[in-house]
Design a protein around this motif. Structure first.
Motif, PDB file in Angstrom:
ATOM      1  N   MET A 117     -13.724  40.683 -22.241  1.00  0.00           N
ATOM      2  CA  MET A 117     -13.489  40.943 -20.823  1.00  0.00           C
ATOM      3  C   MET A 117     -14.229  42.184 -20.365  1.00  0.00           C
ATOM      4  O   MET A 117     -14.731  42.237 -19.228  1.00  0.00           O
ATOM      5  N   VAL A 118     -14.310  43.199 -21.220  1.00  0.00           N
ATOM      6  CA  VAL A 118     -15.102  44.391 -20.903  1.00  0.00           C
ATOM      7  C   VAL A 118     -16.551  43.996 -20.643  1.00  0.00           C
ATOM      8  O   VAL A 118     -17.186  44.441 -19.673  1.00  0.00           O
ATOM      9  N   ALA A 119     -17.107  43.134 -21.515  1.00  0.00           N
ATOM     10  CA  ALA A 119     -18.498  42.696 -21.362  1.00  0.00           C
ATOM     11  C   ALA A 119     -18.693  41.890 -20.081  1.00  0.00           C
ATOM     12  O   ALA A 119     -19.659  42.108 -19.339  1.00  0.00           O
ATOM     13  N   LEU A 120     -17.778  40.962 -19.804  1.00  0.00           N
ATOM     14  CA  LEU A 120     -17.905  40.121 -18.618  1.00  0.00           C
ATOM     15  C   LEU A 120     -17.806  40.934 -17.331  1.00  0.00           C
ATOM     16  O   LEU A 120     -18.644  40.814 -16.429  1.00  0.00           O
ATOM     17  N   ALA A 121     -16.779  41.789 -17.246  1.00  0.00           N
ATOM     18  CA  ALA A 121     -16.596  42.593 -16.038  1.00  0.00           C
ATOM     19  C   ALA A 121     -17.758  43.564 -15.854  1.00  0.00           C
ATOM     20  O   ALA A 121     -18.256  43.757 -14.741  1.00  0.00           O
ATOM     21  N   GLY A 122     -18.194  44.184 -16.953  1.00  0.00           N
ATOM     22  CA  GLY A 122     -19.290  45.142 -16.866  1.00  0.00           C
ATOM     23  C   GLY A 122     -20.596  44.499 -16.446  1.00  0.00           C
ATOM     24  O   GLY A 122     -21.348  45.043 -15.632  1.00  0.00           O
ATOM     25  N   PHE A 123     -20.884  43.299 -17.004  1.00  0.00           N
ATOM     26  CA  PHE A 123     -22.117  42.601 -16.643  1.00  0.00           C
ATOM     27  C   PHE A 123     -22.106  42.199 -15.176  1.00  0.00           C
ATOM     28  O   PHE A 123     -23.110  42.343 -14.464  1.00  0.00           O
ATOM     29  N   ALA A 124     -20.967  41.698 -14.704  1.00  0.00           N
ATOM     30  CA  ALA A 124     -20.860  41.301 -13.297  1.00  0.00           C
ATOM     31  C   ALA A 124     -21.070  42.505 -12.384  1.00  0.00           C
ATOM     32  O   ALA A 124     -21.793  42.423 -11.385  1.00  0.00           O
TER      33      ALA A 124
ATOM     34  N   GLY B  51     -10.662  36.163   1.380  1.00  0.00           N
ATOM     35  CA  GLY B  51     -10.515  34.749   1.702  1.00  0.00           C
ATOM     36  C   GLY B  51     -10.462  33.874   0.460  1.00  0.00           C
ATOM     37  O   GLY B  51      -9.626  32.958   0.361  1.00  0.00           O
ATOM     38  N   ILE B  52     -11.359  34.122  -0.490  1.00  0.00           N
ATOM     39  CA  ILE B  52     -11.394  33.322  -1.725  1.00  0.00           C
ATOM     40  C   ILE B  52     -10.102  33.493  -2.509  1.00  0.00           C
ATOM     41  O   ILE B  52      -9.501  32.518  -2.984  1.00  0.00           O
TER      42      ILE B  52
ATOM     43  N   PRO C  75      -3.024  39.692 -11.858  1.00  0.00           N
ATOM     44  CA  PRO C  75      -4.310  40.204 -11.368  1.00  0.00           C
ATOM     45  C   PRO C  75      -4.775  39.579 -10.060  1.00  0.00           C
ATOM     46  O   PRO C  75      -5.282  40.269  -9.191  1.00  0.00           O
ATOM     47  N   THR C  76      -4.603  38.253  -9.901  1.00  0.00           N
ATOM     48  CA  THR C  76      -5.124  37.585  -8.704  1.00  0.00           C
ATOM     49  C   THR C  76      -4.423  38.067  -7.443  1.00  0.00           C
ATOM     50  O   THR C  76      -5.067  38.419  -6.446  1.00  0.00           O
ATOM     51  N   ALA C  77      -3.103  38.082  -7.472  1.00  0.00           N
ATOM     52  CA  ALA C  77      -2.351  38.533  -6.297  1.00  0.00           C
ATOM     53  C   ALA C  77      -2.599  40.011  -6.026  1.00  0.00           C
ATOM     54  O   ALA C  77      -2.709  40.430  -4.866  1.00  0.00           O
ATOM     55  N   THR C  78      -2.680  40.801  -7.096  1.00  0.00           N
ATOM     56  CA  THR C  78      -2.947  42.229  -6.920  1.00  0.00           C
ATOM     57  C   THR C  78      -4.292  42.445  -6.239  1.00  0.00           C
ATOM     58  O   THR C  78      -4.412  43.214  -5.275  1.00  0.00           O
ATOM     59  N   LEU C  79      -5.315  41.753  -6.732  1.00  0.00           N
ATOM     60  CA  LEU C  79      -6.645  41.902  -6.152  1.00  0.00           C
ATOM     61  C   LEU C  79      -6.702  41.366  -4.735  1.00  0.00           C
ATOM     62  O   LEU C  79      -7.369  41.942  -3.866  1.00  0.00           O
ATOM     63  N   CYS C  80      -5.991  40.277  -4.481  1.00  0.00           N
ATOM     64  CA  CYS C  80      -5.951  39.721  -3.122  1.00  0.00           C
ATOM     65  C   CYS C  80      -5.332  40.724  -2.156  1.00  0.00           C
ATOM     66  O   CYS C  80      -5.881  40.982  -1.072  1.00  0.00           O
ATOM     67  N   GLY C  81      -4.203  41.291  -2.537  1.00  0.00           N
ATOM     68  CA  GLY C  81      -3.556  42.280  -1.686  1.00  0.00           C
ATOM     69  C   GLY C  81      -4.418  43.503  -1.463  1.00  0.00           C
ATOM     70  O   GLY C  81      -4.504  44.039  -0.345  1.00  0.00           O
ATOM     71  N   MET C  82      -5.101  43.957  -2.532  1.00  0.00           N
ATOM     72  CA  MET C  82      -6.000  45.102  -2.403  1.00  0.00           C
ATOM     73  C   MET C  82      -7.142  44.797  -1.446  1.00  0.00           C
ATOM     74  O   MET C  82      -7.567  45.660  -0.675  1.00  0.00           O
ATOM     75  N   SER C  83      -7.653  43.564  -1.513  1.00  0.00           N
ATOM     76  CA  SER C  83      -8.767  43.182  -0.642  1.00  0.00           C
ATOM     77  C   SER C  83      -8.347  43.206   0.824  1.00  0.00           C
ATOM     78  O   SER C  83      -9.072  43.721   1.694  1.00  0.00           O
TER      79      SER C  83
ATOM     80  N   LEU D 223     -15.497  40.048  -7.393  1.00  0.00           N
ATOM     81  CA  LEU D 223     -14.261  39.334  -7.698  1.00  0.00           C
ATOM     82  C   LEU D 223     -14.092  39.167  -9.205  1.00  0.00           C
ATOM     83  O   LEU D 223     -13.028  39.441  -9.765  1.00  0.00           O
ATOM     84  N   VAL D 224     -15.144  38.703  -9.852  1.00  0.00           N
ATOM     85  CA  VAL D 224     -15.095  38.505 -11.301  1.00  0.00           C
ATOM     86  C   VAL D 224     -14.833  39.827 -12.009  1.00  0.00           C
ATOM     87  O   VAL D 224     -13.965  39.931 -12.890  1.00  0.00           O
ATOM     88  N   ALA D 225     -15.583  40.859 -11.610  1.00  0.00           N
ATOM     89  CA  ALA D 225     -15.451  42.152 -12.277  1.00  0.00           C
ATOM     90  C   ALA D 225     -14.082  42.767 -12.040  1.00  0.00           C
ATOM     91  O   ALA D 225     -13.446  43.283 -12.968  1.00  0.00           O
ATOM     92  N   TYR D 226     -13.623  42.722 -10.801  1.00  0.00           N
ATOM     93  CA  TYR D 226     -12.355  43.360 -10.460  1.00  0.00           C
ATOM     94  C   TYR D 226     -11.165  42.672 -11.114  1.00  0.00           C
ATOM     95  O   TYR D 226     -10.240  43.316 -11.606  1.00  0.00           O
ATOM     96  N   ALA D 227     -11.188  41.324 -11.112  1.00  0.00           N
ATOM     97  CA  ALA D 227     -10.094  40.595 -11.748  1.00  0.00           C
ATOM     98  C   ALA D 227     -10.017  40.954 -13.232  1.00  0.00           C
ATOM     99  O   ALA D 227      -8.935  41.201 -13.779  1.00  0.00           O
ATOM    100  N   GLY D 228     -11.179  41.014 -13.878  1.00  0.00           N
ATOM    101  CA  GLY D 228     -11.199  41.401 -15.278  1.00  0.00           C
ATOM    102  C   GLY D 228     -10.766  42.833 -15.494  1.00  0.00           C
ATOM    103  O   GLY D 228     -10.059  43.154 -16.465  1.00  0.00           O
ATOM    104  N   TYR D 229     -11.164  43.708 -14.587  1.00  0.00           N
ATOM    105  CA  TYR D 229     -10.832  45.126 -14.706  1.00  0.00           C
ATOM    106  C   TYR D 229      -9.332  45.357 -14.571  1.00  0.00           C
ATOM    107  O   TYR D 229      -8.731  46.103 -15.350  1.00  0.00           O
ATOM    108  N   ILE D 230      -8.716  44.706 -13.593  1.00  0.00           N
ATOM    109  CA  ILE D 230      -7.270  44.844 -13.408  1.00  0.00           C
ATOM    110  C   ILE D 230      -6.519  44.275 -14.615  1.00  0.00           C
ATOM    111  O   ILE D 230      -5.534  44.845 -15.086  1.00  0.00           O
ATOM    112  N   TRP D 231      -7.004  43.153 -15.118  1.00  0.00           N
ATOM    113  CA  TRP D 231      -6.403  42.549 -16.312  1.00  0.00           C
ATOM    114  C   TRP D 231      -6.475  43.524 -17.487  1.00  0.00           C
ATOM    115  O   TRP D 231      -5.521  43.679 -18.247  1.00  0.00           O
TER     116      TRP D 231
END
Length: 305
Positions: free
Chosen positions: A21-28, A59-60, A193-201, A239-247
């Motif tokens: 997840m570190v690799a995925l979020a960092g690359f994104a 929105g997403i 993570p999804t709801a947290t990121l949605c609310g933050m957005s 979105l990809v990076a943030y979801a992974g980061y919060i996770w």
């Protein structure tokens, strides 16, 4: 006051899952640098870019929650989290970093943003979330020396006048660190993570929109040219990076999560050289070495967080 339980679920993930997840979020996140540079270099304002990328993300994520049959929690503590984390994690850092990308090379930006673990550690100590050690203090000193190698020599930047913009990514790192602490201390086990990121957005959007309207910095996203497509790409990658980061914050803590900076740095430097022809002086490469070593020393010794 004691630190809260940061776990988002009972079963802890394996170390390889955390590192993946570190690799995925960092690359994104590293890929957002060239897209931001493209959007900014065509004349779009940082506030307008931040508005559209945040709106797409909100929105997403709202659509994902709807498909799952979930509702966004709207209690008082939830709204406070959305606004505070939205300010520290999106509204403020986006405005600063998007603007700075117009004045600094991508490689320099990502190098400075990689100081995030050090800043996070400094902010986490007083709250009892992390523990100071001589090794970690030495790592912070090396990071400071790395910044000095970028700022002080007159040949480290393409234009010495760009040195003032070094402050922007440093403030961004502080802002992201503050967001990490806010999320780490918040009880988000009822959200995920999804709801947290949605609310933050949505929280960030409520702060960005009035500023955009007052300053008149919006633009027509339906032009669908390269800059507008870059803004859409920014939204998806964030979105990809943030979801992974919060996770990661929830499962391994804010300092472990901030290791994404390693991957962000490598990706950003490489893509800046490939797509924008960036070339760095010996001072900058020396700074990168000091920062990488410093960040390594700042990380906890334990392999399994």
């Amino acid at each position: 006051m004691t630190a809260p339980d940061l776990s988002l679920r009972p079963a802890a993930p394996h170390l390889w899952q955390l590192r993946a997840m570190v690799a995925l979020a960092g690359f994104a996140w590293g890929m957002t640098g060239p897209l931001t540079k493209l959007a900014i270099s065509t004349g779009h304002n940082a506030i307008g870019i931040s508005f559209w990328s945040t709106l797409f993300a909100a929105g997403i994520l709202s659509g994902v929650l709807l498909l799952r049959g979930q509702r966004l929690p709207l209690g008082g503590r939830h709204i406070r989290l959305y606004l505070s984390a939205g300010l520290l994690g999106t509204a403020l850092p986006n405005a600063l970093s998007f603007t700075a990308y117009g004045h600094l090379p991508i490689g320099i930006m990502v190098m400075l943003l990689s100081l995030l673990p050090m800043v996070t550690l400094l902010m986490a100590w007083p709250l009892g979330l992390e523990r100071p050690t001589p090794r970690r203090l030495a790592g912070i000193v090396l990071g400071m020396l790395g910044v000095a190698l970028i700022v002080l020599p007159g040949t480290s930047l393409p234009d010495p006048a760009q040195a003032i913009w070094i402050l922007a990514p440093l403030i961004v790192a502080i802002s992201y660190s503050g967001e990490s602490i806010v999320i780490a201390w918040a009880d988000i086990r009822d959200m995920g993570p999804t709801a947290t990121l949605c609310g933050m957005s949505w929280g960030a959007l409520s702060l960005i929109t009035p500023v955009m309207l007052i300053t008149g910095t919006g633009f027509d996203i339906t032009a669908f040219g390269a800059p507008e497509l870059a803004v859409m790409g920014l939204a998806l990658l964030n979105l990809v990076a943030y979801a992974g980061y919060i996770w990661l914050i929830g499962h391994a803590g804010p300092v472990f999560a901030s290791q994404t900076g390693y991957v962000v740095t490598g990706t950003g430097v490489l893509l800046g050289m490939i797509f924008f022809g960036e070339r760095h002086s010996i001072w900058v490469w020396g700074a990168l070495c000091l920062i990488v070593v410093g960040v390594t020393m700042v990380q906890p010794k334990q392999d399994d967080p």
